[in-house]
Design a protein around this motif. Sequence first.
Motif, PDB file in Angstrom:
ATOM      1  N   ASP A   1     -22.018 -61.310 -45.562  1.00  0.00           N
ATOM      2  CA  ASP A   1     -22.662 -61.880 -44.370  1.00  0.00           C
ATOM      3  C   ASP A   1     -22.715 -60.854 -43.237  1.00  0.00           C
ATOM      4  O   ASP A   1     -21.691 -60.536 -42.640  1.00  0.00           O
ATOM      5  N   ASN A   2     -23.904 -60.336 -42.969  1.00  0.00           N
ATOM      6  CA  ASN A   2     -24.102 -59.406 -41.846  1.00  0.00           C
ATOM      7  C   ASN A   2     -23.189 -58.185 -41.902  1.00  0.00           C
ATOM      8  O   ASN A   2     -22.553 -57.818 -40.909  1.00  0.00           O
ATOM      9  N   ILE A   3     -23.134 -57.545 -43.051  1.00  0.00           N
ATOM     10  CA  ILE A   3     -22.297 -56.358 -43.226  1.00  0.00           C
ATOM     11  C   ILE A   3     -23.017 -55.152 -42.627  1.00  0.00           C
ATOM     12  O   ILE A   3     -24.142 -54.839 -43.017  1.00  0.00           O
TER      13      ILE A   3
ATOM     14  N   GLY B   1     -17.358 -61.590 -44.163  1.00  0.00           N
ATOM     15  CA  GLY B   1     -18.133 -61.436 -42.942  1.00  0.00           C
ATOM     16  C   GLY B   1     -18.226 -60.033 -42.391  1.00  0.00           C
ATOM     17  O   GLY B   1     -17.635 -59.085 -42.905  1.00  0.00           O
ATOM     18  N   ASN B   2     -18.954 -59.955 -41.298  1.00  0.00           N
ATOM     19  CA  ASN B   2     -19.202 -58.732 -40.548  1.00  0.00           C
ATOM     20  C   ASN B   2     -17.899 -58.015 -40.194  1.00  0.00           C
ATOM     21  O   ASN B   2     -16.892 -58.657 -39.910  1.00  0.00           O
TER      22      ASN B   2
ATOM     23  N   VAL C   1     -16.948 -63.796 -40.533  1.00  0.00           N
ATOM     24  CA  VAL C   1     -17.936 -64.736 -41.079  1.00  0.00           C
ATOM     25  C   VAL C   1     -18.630 -65.448 -39.919  1.00  0.00           C
ATOM     26  O   VAL C   1     -17.976 -65.865 -38.950  1.00  0.00           O
ATOM     27  N   SER C   2     -19.943 -65.598 -39.995  1.00  0.00           N
ATOM     28  CA  SER C   2     -20.715 -66.251 -38.933  1.00  0.00           C
ATOM     29  C   SER C   2     -20.168 -67.645 -38.643  1.00  0.00           C
ATOM     30  O   SER C   2     -19.906 -68.423 -39.566  1.00  0.00           O
TER      31      SER C   2
ATOM     32  N   VAL D   1     -13.658 -54.592 -44.732  1.00  0.00           N
ATOM     33  CA  VAL D   1     -14.238 -55.674 -45.531  1.00  0.00           C
ATOM     34  C   VAL D   1     -14.376 -55.288 -47.006  1.00  0.00           C
ATOM     35  O   VAL D   1     -14.195 -56.127 -47.894  1.00  0.00           O
ATOM     36  N   SER D   2     -14.647 -54.017 -47.289  1.00  0.00           N
ATOM     37  CA  SER D   2     -14.768 -53.636 -48.698  1.00  0.00           C
ATOM     38  C   SER D   2     -13.413 -53.688 -49.402  1.00  0.00           C
ATOM     39  O   SER D   2     -13.340 -54.008 -50.589  1.00  0.00           O
TER      40      SER D   2
END
Length: 176
Positions: free
Chosen positions: A31-33, A129-130, A135-136, A160-161
Amino acid sequence: MRKKLKLHELSRPSVAEFQALVKHKIIVVGDNIRSALNIGSFFRSCDAFAVEKLILSGISAHPPHKEINKTAIGSTESVPWEYHEEVSSLIKGWKSEGYTIVAVEQTSDSISLNSIEMNKNKKYVVIFGNEVDGVSEEYLPLVDICVEIPQWGTKHSLNVSVCVGIVLWAFTRQLH
């Protein structure tokens, strides 16, 4: 004597063989990465843990992309993926298909990753999420469970990865 294995000695499936394998019942959502390098790592982890599909949304880069290829190292060819501007309608559809929706996010009701119990008879969507905002907010009311990775250092989060690799390992370890 211990010997480091060469790539041909690892007995990994070809792309065609991999695509024919039964996958873990997990859909991963990015989500928006912001970082295309992180997206490449998403692909690598999704390949390593044989997930059903990768969904990229919002500002996330998607193949073909030079920076994704740097870290994906060919896994964009083996992992089924889609891009969607937003995923709230997809989440609602997955819920109606019986998927359990999991957000990897620190919330007031998050449960620790080490206490989650996976069910081999269930299907899962896992939303990451970003890198800055997570997460949005609009997706949080749609999720069934929020999971967070226990941490003992001074920072409040992991890249995040790195989260994708840790969470997928923990989930597939129970599902495999």
